[in-house]
Design a protein around this motif. Structure first.
Motif, PDB file in Angstrom:
ATOM      1  N   GLY A  57       1.826   5.883  -6.874  1.00 44.62           N
ATOM      2  CA  GLY A  57       0.961   5.625  -6.279  1.00 44.62           C
ATOM      3  C   GLY A  57       0.304   4.217  -6.618  1.00 44.62           C
ATOM      4  N   LEU A  58      -0.559   3.616  -5.856  1.00 45.61           N
ATOM      5  CA  LEU A  58      -1.131   2.434  -6.053  1.00 45.61           C
ATOM      6  C   LEU A  58      -2.231   1.904  -5.403  1.00 45.61           C
ATOM      7  CD1 LEU A  58       1.089  -0.635  -4.601  1.00 45.61           C
ATOM      8  CD2 LEU A  58       0.915   1.780  -3.690  1.00 45.61           C
ATOM      9  N   ALA A  59      -3.146   1.056  -5.623  1.00 41.99           N
ATOM     10  CA  ALA A  59      -4.114   0.418  -4.967  1.00 41.99           C
ATOM     11  C   ALA A  59      -3.798  -1.046  -4.976  1.00 41.99           C
ATOM     12  CB  ALA A  59      -5.461   0.842  -5.772  1.00 41.99           C
ATOM     13  N   LEU A  60      -4.152  -1.691  -3.713  1.00 41.47           N
ATOM     14  CA  LEU A  60      -3.865  -3.299  -3.563  1.00 41.47           C
ATOM     15  C   LEU A  60      -5.105  -3.630  -3.216  1.00 41.47           C
ATOM     16  CD1 LEU A  60      -0.362  -3.077  -1.918  1.00 41.47           C
ATOM     17  CD2 LEU A  60      -0.757  -3.528  -4.403  1.00 41.47           C
ATOM     18  N   GLY A  61      -5.588  -4.736  -3.948  1.00 41.65           N
ATOM     19  CA  GLY A  61      -6.968  -5.433  -3.778  1.00 41.65           C
ATOM     20  C   GLY A  61      -8.225  -4.372  -3.779  1.00 41.65           C
ATOM     21  N   ALA A  62      -9.302  -5.161  -4.009  1.00 41.36           N
ATOM     22  CA  ALA A  62     -10.804  -4.684  -4.069  1.00 41.36           C
ATOM     23  C   ALA A  62     -11.670  -5.205  -3.288  1.00 41.36           C
ATOM     24  CB  ALA A  62     -10.938  -4.554  -5.599  1.00 41.36           C
ATOM     25  N   ASP A  63     -11.222  -6.204  -2.281  1.00 47.29           N
ATOM     26  CA  ASP A  63     -12.183  -6.840  -1.362  1.00 47.29           C
ATOM     27  C   ASP A  63     -12.530  -5.685  -0.358  1.00 47.29           C
ATOM     28  OD1 ASP A  63     -11.652  -9.106  -2.592  1.00 47.29           O
ATOM     29  OD2 ASP A  63      -9.743  -9.752  -1.414  1.00 47.29           O
ATOM     30  N   PRO A  64     -13.367  -6.143   0.275  1.00 49.24           N
ATOM     31  CA  PRO A  64     -14.264  -5.447   1.223  1.00 49.24           C
ATOM     32  C   PRO A  64     -13.337  -5.378   2.714  1.00 49.24           C
ATOM     33  CG  PRO A  64     -15.838  -7.240   0.539  1.00 49.24           C
ATOM     34  CD  PRO A  64     -14.710  -7.600  -0.077  1.00 49.24           C
ATOM     35  N   ALA A  65     -13.285  -4.273   3.334  1.00 48.39           N
ATOM     36  CA  ALA A  65     -12.301  -4.194   4.429  1.00 48.39           C
ATOM     37  C   ALA A  65     -12.164  -5.426   5.260  1.00 48.39           C
ATOM     38  CB  ALA A  65     -13.038  -2.743   5.311  1.00 48.39           C
ATOM     39  N   PRO A  66     -13.247  -6.081   5.720  1.00 48.92           N
ATOM     40  CA  PRO A  66     -12.975  -7.190   6.679  1.00 48.92           C
ATOM     41  C   PRO A  66     -12.058  -8.114   6.088  1.00 48.92           C
ATOM     42  CG  PRO A  66     -15.195  -6.624   6.812  1.00 48.92           C
ATOM     43  CD  PRO A  66     -14.572  -5.839   5.337  1.00 48.92           C
ATOM     44  N   LYS A  67     -11.945  -8.231   4.725  1.00 48.61           N
ATOM     45  CA  LYS A  67     -11.241  -9.363   4.003  1.00 48.61           C
ATOM     46  C   LYS A  67      -9.624  -8.696   3.554  1.00 48.61           C
ATOM     47  CE  LYS A  67     -15.137 -11.903   2.332  1.00 48.61           C
ATOM     48  NZ  LYS A  67     -15.769 -12.637   1.148  1.00 48.61           N
ATOM     49  N   CYS A  68      -9.540  -7.500   3.890  1.00 48.73           N
ATOM     50  CA  CYS A  68      -8.159  -6.742   3.407  1.00 48.73           C
ATOM     51  C   CYS A  68      -7.106  -7.218   4.245  1.00 48.73           C
ATOM     52  CB  CYS A  68      -8.448  -5.464   3.112  1.00 48.73           C
ATOM     53  SG  CYS A  68      -9.538  -5.103   1.723  1.00 48.73           S
ATOM     54  N   SER A  69      -5.840  -7.055   3.437  1.00 45.92           N
ATOM     55  CA  SER A  69      -4.633  -7.290   4.148  1.00 45.92           C
ATOM     56  C   SER A  69      -4.088  -5.867   4.968  1.00 45.92           C
ATOM     57  CB  SER A  69      -3.427  -7.668   3.467  1.00 45.92           C
ATOM     58  OG  SER A  69      -2.091  -7.413   3.717  1.00 45.92           O
ATOM     59  N   LEU A  70      -3.591  -6.091   6.216  1.00 47.44           N
ATOM     60  CA  LEU A  70      -3.105  -4.835   6.618  1.00 47.44           C
ATOM     61  C   LEU A  70      -1.794  -4.385   6.195  1.00 47.44           C
ATOM     62  CD1 LEU A  70      -3.705  -5.003  10.676  1.00 47.44           C
ATOM     63  CD2 LEU A  70      -4.681  -3.136   9.003  1.00 47.44           C
ATOM     64  N   ASP A  71      -1.067  -5.223   5.443  1.00 48.55           N
ATOM     65  CA  ASP A  71       0.070  -4.971   4.784  1.00 48.55           C
ATOM     66  C   ASP A  71      -0.077  -4.120   3.611  1.00 48.55           C
ATOM     67  OD1 ASP A  71       1.722  -6.252   6.743  1.00 48.55           O
ATOM     68  OD2 ASP A  71       1.674  -8.117   5.564  1.00 48.55           O
TER      69      ASP A  71
END
Length: 256
Positions: A87-101
């Protein structure tokens, strides 16, 4: 009867620590990981202590998972335990700035990968019966939201509910299901989340005395070796330094 354990995501973090802990106790191991060089090195090291079978696999690849599990060597065919660690987490930015990938990758790994390994290995665990166990790696993020947790937290909420629901479906089989929910833990997990940013990684753990992967491995070892009539449903762990924040309140009238 020998004990055989299947661990996904065994090349780092909790998975690697679990592989070392159970090898020390003589459990036979089936280890999966995407990084072939790391997996081969770990298998070679642990094979000095126990029997080890390595599978270079991405848990997101359903067909590859089906083929690998269907073709497990006979000596590894009957399992006592499954640790769904990949498992993993990718990024910690707010949702509007996140990558759909990134969101797709988290859903495919943390949810679908866990589903694949669980469903494909259930018949083998049920064949073992009493004393067998599934340990799913959840997170406190599945219960407590925080800024930037969005899809990651959502995937771990799935792990929580899926684990509880499995308990219902496995009643009478003797197979146990546990959801382990760590808080702040120092591992490569955060380096992946921060895209290799070592300074951000260091700042996350500075002065916090965080949980270590070995702590989680020891916990899981205890869970899978608990008396066969006991099921540890959910176990939440945090370092003493970590606790809950208060509710956030926006006082700008929505004009921030």
């Amino acid at each position: 009867m020998s004990n055989t354990l299947f661990i996904t995501g065994a090349t780092s973090g909790f998975g690697e620590a679990c592989a070392r802990r159970f090898a020390e106790a003589g459990w036979k191991l089936v280890l999966t990981g995407r990084r072939e060089e790391r997996l081969n090195a770990l298998c070679a090291e642990l094979s000095k202590q126990t029997e080890v079978h390595g599978l270079v696999l991405d848990v997101r690849d359903r067909k590859a998972m089906e083929e690998a599990i269907a073709n497990l060597p006979p000596s590894f065919a009957k399992l006592r335990g499954l640790i769904n660690n990949a498992g993993l987490a990718l990024g910690a930015d707010p949702a509007p700035k996140c990558s759909l990938d990134d969101w797709d990758t988290m859903v495919d790994t943390n949810i679908k990968g866990l589903m694949y390994s669980t469903r494909l290995l259930l018949p083998r665990l049920i064949a073992h019966g009493r004393g067998a166990g599934i340990v799913n790696l959840g997170s406190v993020a599945g219960s407590y939201p925080y800024p930037g947790s969005h899809v990651y937290g959502g995937t771990k909420a799935f792990v929580q509910q899926f684990s509880l629901s499995l308990r219902c479906d496995l009643q009478g089989t003797g197979v146990r299901v546990s959801n382990i929910e760590p808080g702040l833990c120092e591992s490569e997990f955060s380096l992946v989340r921060f895209a290799g940013d070592q300074e951000r990684y260091n700042a996350t753990y500075a002065g916090a005395d965080p949980i270590q992967p070995q702590d989680i491995a020891e916990t899981i070892f205890w869970v899978l070796n608990a008396p066969a009539h006991i099921n540890i449903n959910t176990l939440e762990l945090m370092p003493v330094s970590q606790t809950w924040a208060g509710f956030a309140i926006d006082r700008s009238g929505g004009k921030a």
